[in-house]
Design a protein around this motif. Structure first.
Motif, PDB file in Angstrom:
ATOM      1  N   VAL B  24      -0.057  24.068  32.356  1.00 59.06           N
ATOM      2  CA  VAL B  24      -0.340  25.193  31.667  1.00 59.06           C
ATOM      3  C   VAL B  24      -0.359  24.991  30.052  1.00 59.06           C
ATOM      4  CG1 VAL B  24       0.606  26.862  33.259  1.00 59.06           C
ATOM      5  CG2 VAL B  24       2.137  26.053  31.557  1.00 59.06           C
ATOM      6  N   ALA B  25      -1.207  25.610  29.306  1.00 59.65           N
ATOM      7  CA  ALA B  25      -1.096  25.389  27.854  1.00 59.65           C
ATOM      8  C   ALA B  25       0.237  25.586  27.187  1.00 59.65           C
ATOM      9  CB  ALA B  25      -2.188  26.337  27.237  1.00 59.65           C
ATOM     10  N   ASN B  26       0.568  25.101  26.120  1.00 58.50           N
ATOM     11  CA  ASN B  26       2.054  24.979  25.740  1.00 58.50           C
ATOM     12  C   ASN B  26       2.304  26.522  25.202  1.00 58.50           C
ATOM     13  OD1 ASN B  26       3.672  25.155  23.144  1.00 58.50           O
ATOM     14  ND2 ASN B  26       4.094  23.224  24.128  1.00 58.50           N
ATOM     15  N   CYS B  27       1.453  27.355  24.756  1.00 55.96           N
ATOM     16  CA  CYS B  27       1.792  28.580  24.155  1.00 55.96           C
ATOM     17  C   CYS B  27       1.880  29.513  25.513  1.00 55.96           C
ATOM     18  CB  CYS B  27       0.683  29.068  23.302  1.00 55.96           C
ATOM     19  SG  CYS B  27      -0.863  29.258  23.776  1.00 55.96           S
ATOM     20  N   LEU B  28       1.497  29.305  26.642  1.00 55.08           N
ATOM     21  CA  LEU B  28       1.551  30.231  27.723  1.00 55.08           C
ATOM     22  C   LEU B  28       2.994  30.183  28.320  1.00 55.08           C
ATOM     23  CD1 LEU B  28      -1.667  29.331  29.980  1.00 55.08           C
ATOM     24  CD2 LEU B  28      -1.249  31.292  28.566  1.00 55.08           C
ATOM     25  N   LEU B  29       3.858  29.148  27.692  1.00 57.06           N
ATOM     26  CA  LEU B  29       5.257  29.352  27.956  1.00 57.06           C
ATOM     27  C   LEU B  29       5.937  29.569  26.743  1.00 57.06           C
ATOM     28  CD1 LEU B  29       5.918  26.523  30.542  1.00 57.06           C
ATOM     29  CD2 LEU B  29       5.296  28.937  30.851  1.00 57.06           C
ATOM     30  N   ASN B  30       5.272  29.412  25.603  1.00 61.70           N
ATOM     31  CA  ASN B  30       6.069  29.646  24.377  1.00 61.70           C
ATOM     32  C   ASN B  30       5.205  30.392  23.179  1.00 61.70           C
ATOM     33  OD1 ASN B  30       7.741  29.657  22.023  1.00 61.70           O
ATOM     34  ND2 ASN B  30       7.693  27.233  21.910  1.00 61.70           N
ATOM     35  N   GLN B  31       5.204  31.494  23.218  1.00 58.01           N
ATOM     36  CA  GLN B  31       4.107  32.021  22.283  1.00 58.01           C
ATOM     37  C   GLN B  31       4.502  31.853  20.630  1.00 58.01           C
ATOM     38  OE1 GLN B  31       1.180  35.049  22.757  1.00 58.01           O
ATOM     39  NE2 GLN B  31       0.966  32.939  23.948  1.00 58.01           N
ATOM     40  N   ASN B  32       5.750  31.303  20.607  1.00 55.36           N
ATOM     41  CA  ASN B  32       5.886  30.832  19.093  1.00 55.36           C
ATOM     42  C   ASN B  32       5.082  29.830  18.627  1.00 55.36           C
ATOM     43  OD1 ASN B  32       8.503  32.644  18.622  1.00 55.36           O
ATOM     44  ND2 ASN B  32       9.125  31.402  20.536  1.00 55.36           N
ATOM     45  N   ALA B  33       4.371  29.089  19.394  1.00 50.50           N
ATOM     46  CA  ALA B  33       3.335  27.924  19.103  1.00 50.50           C
ATOM     47  C   ALA B  33       1.985  28.458  18.672  1.00 50.50           C
ATOM     48  CB  ALA B  33       3.018  27.162  20.200  1.00 50.50           C
ATOM     49  N   LYS B  34       1.930  29.978  18.800  1.00 49.57           N
ATOM     50  CA  LYS B  34       0.499  30.295  18.231  1.00 49.57           C
ATOM     51  C   LYS B  34       0.293  30.451  16.669  1.00 49.57           C
ATOM     52  CE  LYS B  34      -2.310  31.996  20.228  1.00 49.57           C
ATOM     53  NZ  LYS B  34      -3.356  31.378  20.458  1.00 49.57           N
ATOM     54  N   VAL B  35      -0.764  30.478  16.102  1.00 47.88           N
ATOM     55  CA  VAL B  35      -1.156  30.615  14.932  1.00 47.88           C
ATOM     56  C   VAL B  35      -0.654  31.834  14.430  1.00 47.88           C
ATOM     57  CG1 VAL B  35      -3.586  31.609  15.276  1.00 47.88           C
ATOM     58  CG2 VAL B  35      -2.883  30.097  13.375  1.00 47.88           C
ATOM     59  N   CYS B  36      -0.492  32.074  13.134  1.00 42.46           N
ATOM     60  CA  CYS B  36       0.102  33.480  12.757  1.00 42.46           C
ATOM     61  C   CYS B  36      -0.738  34.596  13.283  1.00 42.46           C
ATOM     62  CB  CYS B  36       0.369  33.515  11.287  1.00 42.46           C
ATOM     63  SG  CYS B  36       1.536  32.183  10.823  1.00 42.46           S
ATOM     64  N   GLN B  37      -0.338  35.567  13.508  1.00 48.08           N
ATOM     65  CA  GLN B  37      -0.742  36.774  14.280  1.00 48.08           C
ATOM     66  C   GLN B  37      -1.389  36.731  15.404  1.00 48.08           C
ATOM     67  OE1 GLN B  37      -3.455  38.781  11.139  1.00 48.08           O
ATOM     68  NE2 GLN B  37      -1.859  38.520   9.737  1.00 48.08           N
ATOM     69  N   GLY B  38      -1.138  35.630  16.096  1.00 43.97           N
ATOM     70  CA  GLY B  38      -1.905  35.160  17.294  1.00 43.97           C
ATOM     71  C   GLY B  38      -0.933  35.383  18.560  1.00 43.97           C
ATOM     72  N   ALA B  39       0.333  35.813  18.255  1.00 44.91           N
ATOM     73  CA  ALA B  39       1.256  35.784  19.318  1.00 44.91           C
ATOM     74  C   ALA B  39       1.119  37.249  20.077  1.00 44.91           C
ATOM     75  CB  ALA B  39       2.643  35.636  19.167  1.00 44.91           C
ATOM     76  N   HIS B  40       1.100  37.420  21.329  1.00 45.26           N
ATOM     77  CA  HIS B  40       0.998  38.690  22.082  1.00 45.26           C
ATOM     78  C   HIS B  40       2.171  38.842  22.925  1.00 45.26           C
ATOM     79  CE1 HIS B  40      -3.454  39.574  21.447  1.00 45.26           C
ATOM     80  NE2 HIS B  40      -3.601  38.445  21.397  1.00 45.26           N
ATOM     81  N   TYR B  41       2.965  37.857  22.951  1.00 40.04           N
ATOM     82  CA  TYR B  41       4.436  38.246  23.621  1.00 40.04           C
ATOM     83  C   TYR B  41       5.283  37.315  22.947  1.00 40.04           C
ATOM     84  CZ  TYR B  41       0.790  38.861  27.340  1.00 40.04           C
ATOM     85  OH  TYR B  41      -0.230  39.198  28.146  1.00 40.04           O
ATOM     86  N   PRO B  42       6.639  38.038  23.064  1.00 36.67           N
ATOM     87  CA  PRO B  42       7.642  37.099  22.455  1.00 36.67           C
ATOM     88  C   PRO B  42       7.687  35.687  22.600  1.00 36.67           C
ATOM     89  CG  PRO B  42       8.353  39.338  23.206  1.00 36.67           C
ATOM     90  CD  PRO B  42       7.144  39.028  23.900  1.00 36.67           C
ATOM     91  N   GLY B  43       7.814  35.390  24.056  1.00 35.67           N
ATOM     92  CA  GLY B  43       8.052  34.100  24.424  1.00 35.67           C
ATOM     93  C   GLY B  43       6.993  33.675  25.561  1.00 35.67           C
ATOM     94  N   LEU B  44       7.545  33.803  26.707  1.00 34.77           N
ATOM     95  CA  LEU B  44       6.659  33.382  27.731  1.00 34.77           C
ATOM     96  C   LEU B  44       5.513  34.556  27.897  1.00 34.77           C
ATOM     97  CD1 LEU B  44       9.416  33.023  30.316  1.00 34.77           C
ATOM     98  CD2 LEU B  44       8.122  31.267  29.618  1.00 34.77           C
ATOM     99  N   VAL B  45       4.153  34.042  28.396  1.00 27.77           N
ATOM    100  CA  VAL B  45       3.117  34.913  28.694  1.00 27.77           C
ATOM    101  C   VAL B  45       3.467  35.372  30.252  1.00 27.77           C
ATOM    102  CG1 VAL B  45       0.546  35.339  28.930  1.00 27.77           C
ATOM    103  CG2 VAL B  45       1.717  34.047  27.107  1.00 27.77           C
ATOM    104  N   SER B  46       4.066  36.558  30.306  1.00 24.02           N
ATOM    105  CA  SER B  46       4.810  36.884  31.681  1.00 24.02           C
ATOM    106  C   SER B  46       3.824  36.873  32.582  1.00 24.02           C
ATOM    107  CB  SER B  46       5.711  38.211  31.329  1.00 24.02           C
ATOM    108  OG  SER B  46       5.026  38.935  30.521  1.00 24.02           O
ATOM    109  N   PRO B  47       2.568  37.594  32.466  1.00 22.76           N
ATOM    110  CA  PRO B  47       1.719  37.706  33.689  1.00 22.76           C
ATOM    111  C   PRO B  47       1.225  36.208  34.261  1.00 22.76           C
ATOM    112  CG  PRO B  47       0.628  38.621  31.690  1.00 22.76           C
ATOM    113  CD  PRO B  47       2.006  38.398  31.286  1.00 22.76           C
ATOM    114  N   VAL B  48       1.084  35.372  33.388  1.00 21.15           N
ATOM    115  CA  VAL B  48       0.727  33.947  33.895  1.00 21.15           C
ATOM    116  C   VAL B  48       1.665  33.541  34.677  1.00 21.15           C
ATOM    117  CG1 VAL B  48       0.048  31.696  33.052  1.00 21.15           C
ATOM    118  CG2 VAL B  48      -0.974  33.572  31.925  1.00 21.15           C
TER     119      VAL B  48
END
Lengths: 139, 212
Positions: B24-48
């Motif tokens: 899985v892409a890194n940010c699917l388990l850690n939304q803190n990796a997203k570029v600024c304004q790109g995070a849709h979840y606090p941490g894990l992308v829960s539905p995935v």
């Protein structure tokens, strides 16, 4: 950071806790579930073995986070070699990058899984950077 | 459709049951990796995570190439801006770091799939973001990039590294997080359809044991 939902907190988590065996699953709290409910992201550590380059890559990422206002904790599991954290190799990699070692929480499989899950959630809820650091970075 | 390379097993050697492994892409388990304004979840992308775990997948997080290269405070960027020799070299280093684990999964007979991040210049699988004239002072007023049907740079380099090791191409899809307007229900439906199609394919192949 308007329009952004990041939680600014994350945990280094051993593979053994992300993908527990069928047998281990009954003895462990749902670590991913607790992290998700607590708003933490995950930095997955590899299973036991070499993985020297991968650990260096992970240390690079932790350093980037730690130097820019993110809170990082480490979650180990009692009974795994090195608690699943590769600490003997990861700790010097982090120190070399100027990162203070993250606080560690050890999940104990031998205690009641529900109670352990609650204890773990309490630990996660109680940890963050000092308010001054948060104000500096989290705008 | 060969994804299992356990044909080299020694007769009589005890083998654990093959598993289903999702890279899985890194940010699917850690939304803190997203570029600024790109995070849709606090941490894990829960539905995935929920969909994959419900279907019994082992999760293997990939490194985030953009975070380690351009940092957590990086600007938004498109495929063309990351398409440089230095960034590709960086991605190859990350691919060399994670490839031994992936090779291990495949050699023991596990079924391995890849879930990237569609629309990402790095981790896109079906789609990436493109705008050849982006560059210079970051003053783009609105979302004016285009979505192109191609891999992101990181996925290209990861697949090239796996091919160099003689490993088969992985079945792959992307969670459509970076496609402009994010539609969680649609992205979830998409992922479930992809996984359903995998189960149909596996089930029709002699029990899905050995495919090469």
């Amino acid at each position: 950071m308007s329009g952004d939902a990041r939680g600014w907190r994350m945990a280094l988590v051993p593979d053994a806790l992300i993908n527990p065996t069928e047998q281990a699953r009954t003895a462990l709290p749902d670590v991913l579930g607790v992290l998700e409910a607590s708003g933490y992201g995950v930095l997955q550590l590899p299973p036991k073995g070499g993985h020297g380059l991968l650990l260096a890559v992970i240390a690079d990422q932790v350093a980037e986070y730690a130097h820019h206002g993110y809170a990082v904790v480490a979650v180990g599991v009692r009974g795994e070699p090195g608690e699943g954290l590769h600490w003997r190799r990861l700790a010097p990699l982090l120190r070399h990058r100027g990162v203070a070692l993250p606080p560690r929480y050890l999940v104990c499989p031998e205690v009641d899984a529900v109670a352990e899950g609650q204890r773990f959630a309490t630990f996660l809820a109680g940890y963050d950077l000092p308010a001054e650091e948060q104000r500096r970075w989290r705008v | 459709m060969g994804r299992r390379i356990d044909h080299g097993r020694k007769r009589g050697t005890e083998q654990k049951a093959p598993r289903k492994v999702a890279l899985v892409a890194n940010c699917l388990l850690n939304q803190n990796a997203k570029v600024c304004q790109g995070a849709h979840y606090p941490g894990l992308v829960s539905p995935v995570v929920e969909v994959l775990r419900k279907r019994g997948y082992v999760l293997q997080q990939l490194p985030c190439p953009e975070l380690a290269f351009a940092g957590v405070r990086r600007w938004w960027a498109v495929y063309e801006q990351y398409d440089t020799p230095a960034y590709r070299t960086h991605c190859r280093r990350l691919a060399q770091a994670i490839a031994p684990l992936i090779e291990g999964y495949l050699r023991r007979g596990d079924e391995v799939i890849l879930i990237g991040l569609d629309g990402s210049p790095s981790t896109g699988v079906r789609f990436t973001s493109s705008k050849p004239d982006w560059g210079g002072r970051p003053n783009r007023p609105e979302d004016d990039w285009e979505i192109q049907p191609r891999r992101g740079i990181w996925v290209e380099e990861l697949e090239a590294e796996l091919a160099r090791r003689g490993l088969p191409p992985l079945p792959a899809t992307g969670w459509a997080l970076d496609m402009g307007r994010f539609d969680e229900a649609g992205a979830r439906r998409d992922l479930e359809q992809f996984l359903d199609s995998r189960e149909t394919t596996e089930g029709s192949r002699d029990g899905g044991k050995v495919a090469q």
